[in-house]
Design a protein around this motif. Structure first.
Motif, PDB file in Angstrom:
ATOM      1  N   TYR A  99       0.824  -1.200   0.000  1.00  0.00           N
ATOM      2  CA  TYR A  99       0.000   0.000   0.000  1.00  0.00           C
ATOM      3  C   TYR A  99       0.869   1.265   0.000  1.00  0.00           C
ATOM      4  CZ  TYR A  99      -2.572   3.925   1.757  1.00  0.00           C
ATOM      5  OH  TYR A  99      -3.060   5.189   1.909  1.00  0.00           O
ATOM      6  N   LEU A 100       1.892   1.280   0.854  1.00  0.00           N
ATOM      7  CA  LEU A 100       2.750   2.470   0.937  1.00  0.00           C
ATOM      8  C   LEU A 100       3.458   2.713  -0.393  1.00  0.00           C
ATOM      9  CD1 LEU A 100       4.363   2.032   4.479  1.00  0.00           C
ATOM     10  CD2 LEU A 100       2.445   3.492   3.837  1.00  0.00           C
ATOM     11  N   PHE A 101       3.856   1.620  -1.057  1.00  0.00           N
ATOM     12  CA  PHE A 101       4.534   1.744  -2.352  1.00  0.00           C
ATOM     13  C   PHE A 101       3.563   2.284  -3.405  1.00  0.00           C
ATOM     14  CE2 PHE A 101       5.558  -0.467  -6.424  1.00  0.00           C
ATOM     15  CZ  PHE A 101       6.705   0.247  -6.722  1.00  0.00           C
ATOM     16  N   LEU A 102       2.388   1.678  -3.484  1.00  0.00           N
ATOM     17  CA  LEU A 102       1.424   2.133  -4.503  1.00  0.00           C
ATOM     18  C   LEU A 102       0.929   3.547  -4.186  1.00  0.00           C
ATOM     19  CD1 LEU A 102      -0.576  -1.171  -5.100  1.00  0.00           C
ATOM     20  CD2 LEU A 102       1.080  -0.093  -6.626  1.00  0.00           C
ATOM     21  N   GLY A 103       0.733   3.855  -2.893  1.00  0.00           N
ATOM     22  CA  GLY A 103       0.312   5.205  -2.502  1.00  0.00           C
ATOM     23  C   GLY A 103       1.359   6.232  -2.930  1.00  0.00           C
ATOM     24  N   GLY A 104       2.635   5.915  -2.707  1.00  0.00           N
ATOM     25  CA  GLY A 104       3.714   6.814  -3.104  1.00  0.00           C
ATOM     26  C   GLY A 104       3.768   6.981  -4.614  1.00  0.00           C
ATOM     27  N   LEU A 105       3.583   5.847  -5.307  1.00  0.00           N
ATOM     28  CA  LEU A 105       3.588   5.852  -6.774  1.00  0.00           C
ATOM     29  C   LEU A 105       2.478   6.770  -7.306  1.00  0.00           C
ATOM     30  CD1 LEU A 105       5.319   4.106  -8.689  1.00  0.00           C
ATOM     31  CD2 LEU A 105       3.446   2.472  -8.775  1.00  0.00           C
ATOM     32  N   VAL A 106       1.297   6.626  -6.734  1.00  0.00           N
ATOM     33  CA  VAL A 106       0.148   7.444  -7.148  1.00  0.00           C
ATOM     34  C   VAL A 106       0.424   8.918  -6.847  1.00  0.00           C
ATOM     35  CG1 VAL A 106      -2.284   7.939  -6.646  1.00  0.00           C
ATOM     36  CG2 VAL A 106      -1.511   5.582  -6.913  1.00  0.00           C
ATOM     37  N   ALA A 107       0.984   9.187  -5.669  1.00  0.00           N
ATOM     38  CA  ALA A 107       1.331  10.568  -5.312  1.00  0.00           C
ATOM     39  C   ALA A 107       2.281  11.130  -6.364  1.00  0.00           C
ATOM     40  CB  ALA A 107       1.982  10.601  -3.926  1.00  0.00           C
ATOM     41  N   GLY A 108       3.281  10.337  -6.736  1.00  0.00           N
ATOM     42  CA  GLY A 108       4.250  10.762  -7.746  1.00  0.00           C
ATOM     43  C   GLY A 108       3.572  11.046  -9.084  1.00  0.00           C
ATOM     44  N   LEU A 109       2.682  10.137  -9.508  1.00  0.00           N
ATOM     45  CA  LEU A 109       2.001  10.314 -10.803  1.00  0.00           C
ATOM     46  C   LEU A 109       1.146  11.587 -10.784  1.00  0.00           C
ATOM     47  CD1 LEU A 109       0.857   6.647 -11.563  1.00  0.00           C
ATOM     48  CD2 LEU A 109       2.686   7.932 -12.692  1.00  0.00           C
ATOM     49  N   MET A 110       0.465  11.830  -9.673  1.00  0.00           N
ATOM     50  CA  MET A 110      -0.398  13.019  -9.588  1.00  0.00           C
ATOM     51  C   MET A 110       0.439  14.293  -9.680  1.00  0.00           C
ATOM     52  SD  MET A 110      -3.010  11.892  -6.552  1.00  0.00           S
ATOM     53  CE  MET A 110      -3.989  13.402  -6.575  1.00  0.00           C
ATOM     54  N   VAL A 111       1.523  14.322  -8.908  1.00  0.00           N
ATOM     55  CA  VAL A 111       2.345  15.533  -8.869  1.00  0.00           C
ATOM     56  C   VAL A 111       3.026  15.749 -10.224  1.00  0.00           C
ATOM     57  CG1 VAL A 111       4.394  16.578  -7.817  1.00  0.00           C
ATOM     58  CG2 VAL A 111       2.701  15.449  -6.374  1.00  0.00           C
ATOM     59  N   ILE A 112       3.596  14.673 -10.786  1.00  0.00           N
ATOM     60  CA  ILE A 112       4.347  14.811 -12.043  1.00  0.00           C
ATOM     61  C   ILE A 112       3.444  15.284 -13.181  1.00  0.00           C
ATOM     62  CG2 ILE A 112       5.533  13.497 -13.861  1.00  0.00           C
ATOM     63  CD1 ILE A 112       6.645  11.717 -11.554  1.00  0.00           C
ATOM     64  N   THR A 113       2.283  14.630 -13.333  1.00  0.00           N
ATOM     65  CA  THR A 113       1.416  14.988 -14.463  1.00  0.00           C
ATOM     66  C   THR A 113       0.847  16.397 -14.282  1.00  0.00           C
ATOM     67  OG1 THR A 113      -0.357  13.778 -13.359  1.00  0.00           O
ATOM     68  CG2 THR A 113       0.754  12.656 -15.156  1.00  0.00           C
ATOM     69  N   ALA A 114       0.496  16.750 -13.043  1.00  0.00           N
ATOM     70  CA  ALA A 114      -0.052  18.092 -12.814  1.00  0.00           C
ATOM     71  C   ALA A 114       1.024  19.143 -13.049  1.00  0.00           C
ATOM     72  CB  ALA A 114      -0.606  18.205 -11.395  1.00  0.00           C
ATOM     73  N   MET A 115       2.223  18.870 -12.531  1.00  0.00           N
ATOM     74  CA  MET A 115       3.314  19.847 -12.655  1.00  0.00           C
ATOM     75  C   MET A 115       3.702  20.034 -14.112  1.00  0.00           C
ATOM     76  SD  MET A 115       6.457  19.773 -10.002  1.00  0.00           S
ATOM     77  CE  MET A 115       7.337  18.471 -10.836  1.00  0.00           C
ATOM     78  N   ALA A 116       3.774  18.913 -14.839  1.00  0.00           N
ATOM     79  CA  ALA A 116       4.189  18.983 -16.245  1.00  0.00           C
ATOM     80  C   ALA A 116       3.211  19.846 -17.030  1.00  0.00           C
ATOM     81  CB  ALA A 116       4.254  17.574 -16.833  1.00  0.00           C
TER      82      ALA A 116
END
Lengths: 319, 180
Positions: free
Chosen positions: A29-46
């Motif tokens: 869960y912590l891994f997938l949660g972190g992954l999702v956090a990363g995807l959200m931040v990266i796509t929004a920032m880009a």
């Protein structure tokens, strides 16, 4: 120190001889949660910086993130002892409980992610949806049109919620003073930067526009460097603390978890992919998927090792 | 309403580690087989022949600054009458955050899935009785009472005798005291 012999009559399952309450489900869960956090931040920032992404995988990422988050929440559900009472998470908000914050953040991520994803659907895909999917296609296009109108706030919300999700996965462990290895607020930023790095790594596994791949690989290299720095701070914090903190640090610096931590997390998960990405970028070598795969292995190992090793670093080590 | 702060005082000089407290608790509270809410710790310190032995009947410390209550996401872990820390099974999801937060590892997941632990037998205390472990102790090792009442037995014992608590460095402010 004088010798101490303790004979305890307590043999509670999952508690003695050492605490073992969280198995594979929590690191997943912590891994997938972190992954999702990363995807959200990266796509929004880009998109906030450079407009709508060209590569289909970047446009699909917000929806993909929700699928991964659902898998993670599935793992979290499997870990619950009293599963039929899972709804109790949503009958209260407890500001002192990171798990309560997390439960509510997870609920907010879904509508934001759906609107983020709908707004990312390309014009050709919208036209094709309207043609082929009939009434459902109409709904999708309607949703996408609405998402277009609220695009800027949704991107900012994605950024903030993603960062919150990433930090919370670390603070879930970091606010637990009874487990010395976890007792560091640095785990919040550590899990966030690790999430950013694994999020970028996951995207790099898919075919994409060369320019965007180049940008993402550079971003991943910076995230890996940031993760190494924060990890260094975390170890300095533990190593320069009192006896319990130093004992916790010792499990990673010479103790039982040293080999997996340094082998899987530091060497395989951080140093090697950073070297590979640097070589690929600086020397113009062709891109391979090895570096991102190693980053993903390292990101999961970090959480698995900290969850497993941390449970045993309790006050009972200091009778 | 007058405030109460329930506490337990354990006289380590009287305890013979007979474990009557453990059995009484299991019987009183229907503790599942293989689990315990209170337990005996027999500790020996030093090098032969200079040895010091201590028997301690231990349980949840019903901490004033209970970390388990702070991390509970649903409010299942809560502070009840007299500062007693309780778990409401019908609110507990079995997430185990409280178990990770407990400095004393005093909690466990029942076979039914919810988290449970010592309640200071609050149901007995509310009837004017002592907790089961205190009531059966044959050597009068265990004492229970209200620390906010300066005339109570536990208050007097802590005034007259030297005492310690387990892991004061946790900052949880435990309410089980050991006379030394």
């Amino acid at each position: 120190m004088e010798p101490v012999e303790i004979d305890s009559g307590r043999h509670n399952p999952g508690v003695d001889p050492g605490l073992h309450i969280w198995g594979w489900e929590i690191p997943v869960y912590l891994f997938l949660g972190g992954l999702v956090a990363g995807l959200m931040v990266i796509t929004a920032m880009a998109e906030l910086r450079g407009g709508r992404p060209r590569s289909p995988i970047l446009r699909m990422a917000p929806f993909g993130a929700l699928v991964l988050l659902s898998l993670g929440m599935g793992a979290l559900f499997l870990d619950l002892g009293h599963k039929l009472y899972v709804w109790r998470f949503y009958m209260a908000f407890r500001p002192t409980s990171p798990m309560s914050w997390g439960s509510w953040i997870l609920v907010l991520v879904y509508p934001v992610g759906i609107l983020h994803g709908l707004g990312s659907i390309s014009d050709t895909a919208r036209a094709s949806a309207r043609r082929r999917l009939g009434r459902v296609g109409g709904w999708i296009v309607g949703g996408a049109t609405f998402a277009d109108r609220v695009r800027a706030p949704i991107l900012w919300l994605s950024l903030v919620l993603g960062a919150g999700l990433g930090v919370y996965t670390g603070l879930l462990l970091g606010t637990t003073p009874a487990r010395m290895l976890w007792n560091s607020a640095v785990l919040g930023p550590l899990f966030l930067v690790s999430g950013l790095s694994t999020g970028a790594a996951l995207l790099l596994l898919f075919p994409m526009d060369d320019g965007e791949r180049h940008q993402l690989a550079r971003f991943d290299a910076v995230a890996i460097l940031a993760e190494m720095s924060v990890l260094g701070l975390y170890l300095v914090g533990l190593g320069s603390g009192g006896a319990p903190q130093r004992a916790a640090a010792a499990t990673l610096l010479g103790g039982a978890w040293t080999a997996p931590f340094w082998g899987l997390v530091i060497v395989l998960g951080l140093v090697t992919p950073l070297a590979l990405e640097t070589i690929e970028q600086r020397l113009g070598r062709p891109f391979t998927r090895l570096a991102p795969m190693l980053v993903l292995i390292g990101g999961f190992s970090l959480r698995a090792i900290l969850v497993a090793a941390g449970q045993d670093t309790s006050f009972r080590l200091f009778p | 309403m007058t405030s109460k702060r329930y506490a337990m005082v354990v006289d380590t000089r009287l305890c013979v580690a007979c474990k009557a407290c453990v059995l009484a608790c299991k019987a009183e509270n229907d503790v599942p087989e293989g689990y315990c809410r209170d337990w005996l710790v027999e500790e020996v310190r030093g090098r032969f022949p200079d040895l010091r032995a201590e028997n301690r009947s231990e349980r949840c410390n019903h901490c004033t600054n209970a970390p388990c209550v702070g991390v509970c996401p649903t409010g299942a872990s809560h502070i009840a009458e007299g500062g007693v820390v309780l778990v409401t099974a019908a609110k507990c999801t079995g997430c185990k955050a409280c178990m990770a937060a407990c400095p004393y590892d005093a909690r466990y997941v029942t076979p039914d899935g919810y988290v449970d632990k010592c309640t200071f037998c609050l149901h007995r205390v509310q009837r004017g009785e002592e907790p089961a472990c205190v009531a059966v102790c044959p050597t009068h090792t265990l004492h229970f009472g209200d620390l906010d009442d300066r005339e109570s037995g536990v208050s007097r014992l802590l005034t007259e005798r030297d005492f310690k608590v387990n892991h004061p460095e946790s900052g949880a402010e435990p309410n089980v005291f050991f006379l030394t």
